[in-house]
Structures are given as structure tokens and as C-alpha cells.
Design a protein around this motif. Structure first.
Motif, PDB file in Angstrom:
ATOM      1  N   VAL A  31      51.373  18.112 -15.971  1.00 44.96           N
ATOM      2  CA  VAL A  31      51.542  17.553 -17.305  1.00 44.96           C
ATOM      3  C   VAL A  31      50.353  16.652 -17.575  1.00 44.96           C
ATOM      4  CG1 VAL A  31      52.962  16.084 -18.774  1.00 44.96           C
ATOM      5  CG2 VAL A  31      54.061  17.633 -17.166  1.00 44.96           C
ATOM      6  N   GLY A  32      49.729  16.804 -18.734  1.00 44.91           N
ATOM      7  CA  GLY A  32      48.591  15.966 -19.104  1.00 44.91           C
ATOM      8  C   GLY A  32      47.318  16.419 -18.406  1.00 44.91           C
ATOM      9  N   ASP A  33      46.412  15.475 -18.183  1.00 38.93           N
ATOM     10  CA  ASP A  33      45.152  15.772 -17.500  1.00 38.93           C
ATOM     11  C   ASP A  33      45.386  15.741 -15.996  1.00 38.93           C
ATOM     12  OD1 ASP A  33      43.885  15.915 -19.931  1.00 38.93           O
ATOM     13  OD2 ASP A  33      43.061  13.891 -19.834  1.00 38.93           O
ATOM     14  N   VAL A  34      45.058  16.844 -15.330  1.00 38.77           N
ATOM     15  CA  VAL A  34      45.278  16.937 -13.892  1.00 38.77           C
ATOM     16  C   VAL A  34      44.038  17.512 -13.224  1.00 38.77           C
ATOM     17  CG1 VAL A  34      47.791  17.163 -14.057  1.00 38.77           C
ATOM     18  CG2 VAL A  34      46.370  19.205 -14.132  1.00 38.77           C
ATOM     19  N   PRO A  35      43.755  17.115 -11.971  1.00 37.80           N
ATOM     20  CA  PRO A  35      42.591  17.669 -11.275  1.00 37.80           C
ATOM     21  C   PRO A  35      42.792  19.149 -10.965  1.00 37.80           C
ATOM     22  CG  PRO A  35      43.815  16.165  -9.851  1.00 37.80           C
ATOM     23  CD  PRO A  35      44.447  16.108 -11.195  1.00 37.80           C
ATOM     24  N   VAL A  55      55.209  31.184 -17.189  1.00 40.46           N
ATOM     25  CA  VAL A  55      54.311  31.733 -18.205  1.00 40.46           C
ATOM     26  C   VAL A  55      53.376  30.634 -18.678  1.00 40.46           C
ATOM     27  CG1 VAL A  55      54.150  32.820 -20.479  1.00 40.46           C
ATOM     28  CG2 VAL A  55      56.056  33.380 -18.965  1.00 40.46           C
ATOM     29  N   VAL A  56      52.067  30.928 -18.687  1.00 41.13           N
ATOM     30  CA  VAL A  56      51.061  29.976 -19.151  1.00 41.13           C
ATOM     31  C   VAL A  56      50.252  30.641 -20.265  1.00 41.13           C
ATOM     32  CG1 VAL A  56      49.115  28.498 -18.510  1.00 41.13           C
ATOM     33  CG2 VAL A  56      50.906  29.009 -16.830  1.00 41.13           C
ATOM     34  N   LYS A  57      50.053  29.881 -21.345  1.00 44.19           N
ATOM     35  CA  LYS A  57      49.267  30.399 -22.469  1.00 44.19           C
ATOM     36  C   LYS A  57      48.095  29.477 -22.767  1.00 44.19           C
ATOM     37  CE  LYS A  57      53.044  32.851 -24.652  1.00 44.19           C
ATOM     38  NZ  LYS A  57      53.725  33.186 -25.889  1.00 44.19           N
ATOM     39  N   ARG A  58      47.023  30.082 -23.261  1.00 41.12           N
ATOM     40  CA  ARG A  58      45.850  29.356 -23.730  1.00 41.12           C
ATOM     41  C   ARG A  58      45.567  29.878 -25.125  1.00 41.12           C
ATOM     42  NH1 ARG A  58      41.903  30.760 -19.974  1.00 41.12           N
ATOM     43  NH2 ARG A  58      41.344  32.522 -21.259  1.00 41.12           N
ATOM     44  N   ASP A  59      45.557  29.004 -26.097  1.00 42.57           N
ATOM     45  CA  ASP A  59      45.336  29.395 -27.495  1.00 42.57           C
ATOM     46  C   ASP A  59      46.313  30.478 -27.944  1.00 42.57           C
ATOM     47  OD1 ASP A  59      43.189  27.595 -27.749  1.00 42.57           O
ATOM     48  OD2 ASP A  59      41.774  29.094 -26.980  1.00 42.57           O
ATOM     49  N   TRP A  90      41.324  30.086 -14.359  1.00 43.94           N
ATOM     50  CA  TRP A  90      41.561  28.761 -14.928  1.00 43.94           C
ATOM     51  C   TRP A  90      40.245  28.140 -15.388  1.00 43.94           C
ATOM     52  CZ3 TRP A  90      46.417  28.449 -15.846  1.00 43.94           C
ATOM     53  CH2 TRP A  90      47.344  28.970 -14.959  1.00 43.94           C
ATOM     54  N   LEU A  91      40.254  27.522 -16.550  1.00 39.66           N
ATOM     55  CA  LEU A  91      39.082  26.862 -17.115  1.00 39.66           C
ATOM     56  C   LEU A  91      39.319  25.368 -17.150  1.00 39.66           C
ATOM     57  CD1 LEU A  91      38.543  29.234 -20.181  1.00 39.66           C
ATOM     58  CD2 LEU A  91      37.418  29.362 -17.943  1.00 39.66           C
ATOM     59  N   THR A  92      38.289  24.593 -16.841  1.00 42.29           N
ATOM     60  CA  THR A  92      38.431  23.144 -16.940  1.00 42.29           C
ATOM     61  C   THR A  92      38.286  22.722 -18.394  1.00 42.29           C
ATOM     62  OG1 THR A  92      36.079  22.844 -16.486  1.00 42.29           O
ATOM     63  CG2 THR A  92      37.587  22.716 -14.597  1.00 42.29           C
ATOM     64  N   ASN A  93      38.819  21.553 -18.695  1.00 40.78           N
ATOM     65  CA  ASN A  93      38.763  20.953 -20.035  1.00 40.78           C
ATOM     66  C   ASN A  93      39.315  21.892 -21.109  1.00 40.78           C
ATOM     67  OD1 ASN A  93      37.534  18.613 -18.942  1.00 40.78           O
ATOM     68  ND2 ASN A  93      35.588  19.698 -18.912  1.00 40.78           N
ATOM     69  N   THR A  94      40.340  22.648 -20.748  1.00 38.98           N
ATOM     70  CA  THR A  94      40.996  23.581 -21.659  1.00 38.98           C
ATOM     71  C   THR A  94      42.484  23.283 -21.657  1.00 38.98           C
ATOM     72  OG1 THR A  94      39.352  25.267 -21.163  1.00 38.98           O
ATOM     73  CG2 THR A  94      41.402  26.025 -22.144  1.00 38.98           C
ATOM     74  N   LEU A  95      43.092  23.249 -22.840  1.00 41.80           N
ATOM     75  CA  LEU A  95      44.514  22.957 -22.960  1.00 41.80           C
ATOM     76  C   LEU A  95      45.335  24.211 -22.667  1.00 41.80           C
ATOM     77  CD1 LEU A  95      46.580  20.740 -23.837  1.00 41.80           C
ATOM     78  CD2 LEU A  95      46.535  21.839 -26.084  1.00 41.80           C
ATOM     79  N   TYR A  96      46.296  24.091 -21.756  1.00 47.90           N
ATOM     80  CA  TYR A  96      47.221  25.175 -21.419  1.00 47.90           C
ATOM     81  C   TYR A  96      48.633  24.732 -21.780  1.00 47.90           C
ATOM     82  CZ  TYR A  96      43.507  27.270 -18.628  1.00 47.90           C
ATOM     83  OH  TYR A  96      42.322  27.849 -18.215  1.00 47.90           O
ATOM     84  N   LYS A  97      49.450  25.671 -22.241  1.00 43.34           N
ATOM     85  CA  LYS A  97      50.860  25.423 -22.532  1.00 43.34           C
ATOM     86  C   LYS A  97      51.670  26.313 -21.595  1.00 43.34           C
ATOM     87  CE  LYS A  97      52.065  24.795 -26.775  1.00 43.34           C
ATOM     88  NZ  LYS A  97      52.397  24.947 -28.197  1.00 43.34           N
ATOM     89  N   TRP A  98      52.692  25.741 -20.944  1.00 51.49           N
ATOM     90  CA  TRP A  98      53.458  26.516 -19.982  1.00 51.49           C
ATOM     91  C   TRP A  98      54.947  26.271 -20.108  1.00 51.49           C
ATOM     92  CZ3 TRP A  98      55.763  24.829 -15.113  1.00 51.49           C
ATOM     93  CH2 TRP A  98      55.710  23.460 -14.894  1.00 51.49           C
ATOM     94  N   LEU A 118      43.184  21.041 -17.072  1.00 49.24           N
ATOM     95  CA  LEU A 118      42.581  20.888 -15.750  1.00 49.24           C
ATOM     96  C   LEU A 118      41.254  20.158 -15.896  1.00 49.24           C
ATOM     97  CD1 LEU A 118      43.265  24.441 -14.331  1.00 49.24           C
ATOM     98  CD2 LEU A 118      44.463  22.331 -13.785  1.00 49.24           C
ATOM     99  N   VAL A 119      41.090  19.112 -15.120  1.00 49.06           N
ATOM    100  CA  VAL A 119      39.895  18.270 -15.175  1.00 49.06           C
ATOM    101  C   VAL A 119      39.139  18.429 -13.867  1.00 49.06           C
ATOM    102  CG1 VAL A 119      39.044  15.926 -15.468  1.00 49.06           C
ATOM    103  CG2 VAL A 119      41.114  16.638 -16.661  1.00 49.06           C
ATOM    104  N   ALA A 120      37.860  18.758 -13.967  1.00 50.30           N
ATOM    105  CA  ALA A 120      37.030  18.904 -12.762  1.00 50.30           C
ATOM    106  C   ALA A 120      36.867  17.558 -12.095  1.00 50.30           C
ATOM    107  CB  ALA A 120      35.672  19.485 -13.142  1.00 50.30           C
TER     108      ALA A 120
END
Length: 122
Positions: A31-35, A55-59, A90-98, A118-120
């Protein structure tokens, strides 16, 4: 009773079946910004569940789906499924909804949705 509270004849019998759906899983992490490294999907275990669908979605587009049994996700009071099982792009600095859907032979119950980025880490 009829429509004006007077006794009346019985209505015809109607058959119905009660279904035993699983309870709704509650999402715990991410949840939120995570490494990026070492992340897992974590949710509460639910009774009467044969499998969970993560299930995970991006855009708005599904980028990750995993169907796991309670045993595979090591469910006791919580379930844990690593982000890398199976690996996804997985892409960093991208919002995912799950979300997670608990499923049994009677049907399924979806959790609420949560978001993470996901934050690098240096």
C-alpha cells in the motif's frame, strides 16, 4: 396476511438455496510507496476459500494475475504471495491498483481495491 392485514391462504412454496461464499479478504500490503525489493502481496485469510485470485492493473489494463491456493500462499490468519511469482514486468514510479478475489465452488468475493507504487531503492 393479505395486503390489508387480514388472514389469507398460504402462498405457494418457493425453493431457494443458501450459498456459502467466502468472506471478503482485507488487503494489507503493498500500500502506498514501497521499495521494489522483497515485496509480497499480503491479505487476510478467509474461511471457505478454495483459491485466491490476485489481480494487478496499471492504467486500467491487467498486468498481473495469479491464482493461488491457501496452501501456496501459506495462509493462516494472513496470506503472502511474492510479487515475483510469477515474475511480471514491474515498473518503478508507476501506480498499480490491485485486489484479491476469494473463490470457492459457490462463487467468489472480491476485496476492495488498493494502490501501490514501487520505488527504486539506492
Amino acid at each position: 396476511f393479505d395486503g390489508v392485514d387480514r388472514y389469507s391462504g398460504w402462498t405457494a412454496a418457493v425453493r431457494f438455496t443458501a450459498t456459502n461464499l467466502p468472506a471478503m479478504p482485507a488487503l494489507i500490503a503493498p500500500v502506498g510507496d514501497v521499495p521494489v525489493d522483497g515485496q509480497s502481496f499480503i491479505w487476510t485469510a478467509t474461511a471457505q476459500t478454495d483459491s485466491y485470485k490476485v489481480v494487478v492493473k496499471r492504467d486500467g489494463v491487467t498486468v498481473y494475475t495469479a491464482v493461488v491456493t491457501p496452501a501456496q500462499a501459506a495462509c493462516s490468519s494472513i496470506c503472502v504471495w511474492p510479487l515475483g511469482s510469477p515474475p511480471a514486468p514491474w515498473l518503478t514510479n508507476t501506480l498499480y491498483k490491485w485486489h484479491v478475489a476469494a473463490q470457492n465452488a459457490e462463487g467468489k468475493v472480491k476485496s476492495t481495491k488498493s494502490v501501490f507504487t514501487l520505488v527504486a531503492t539506492p
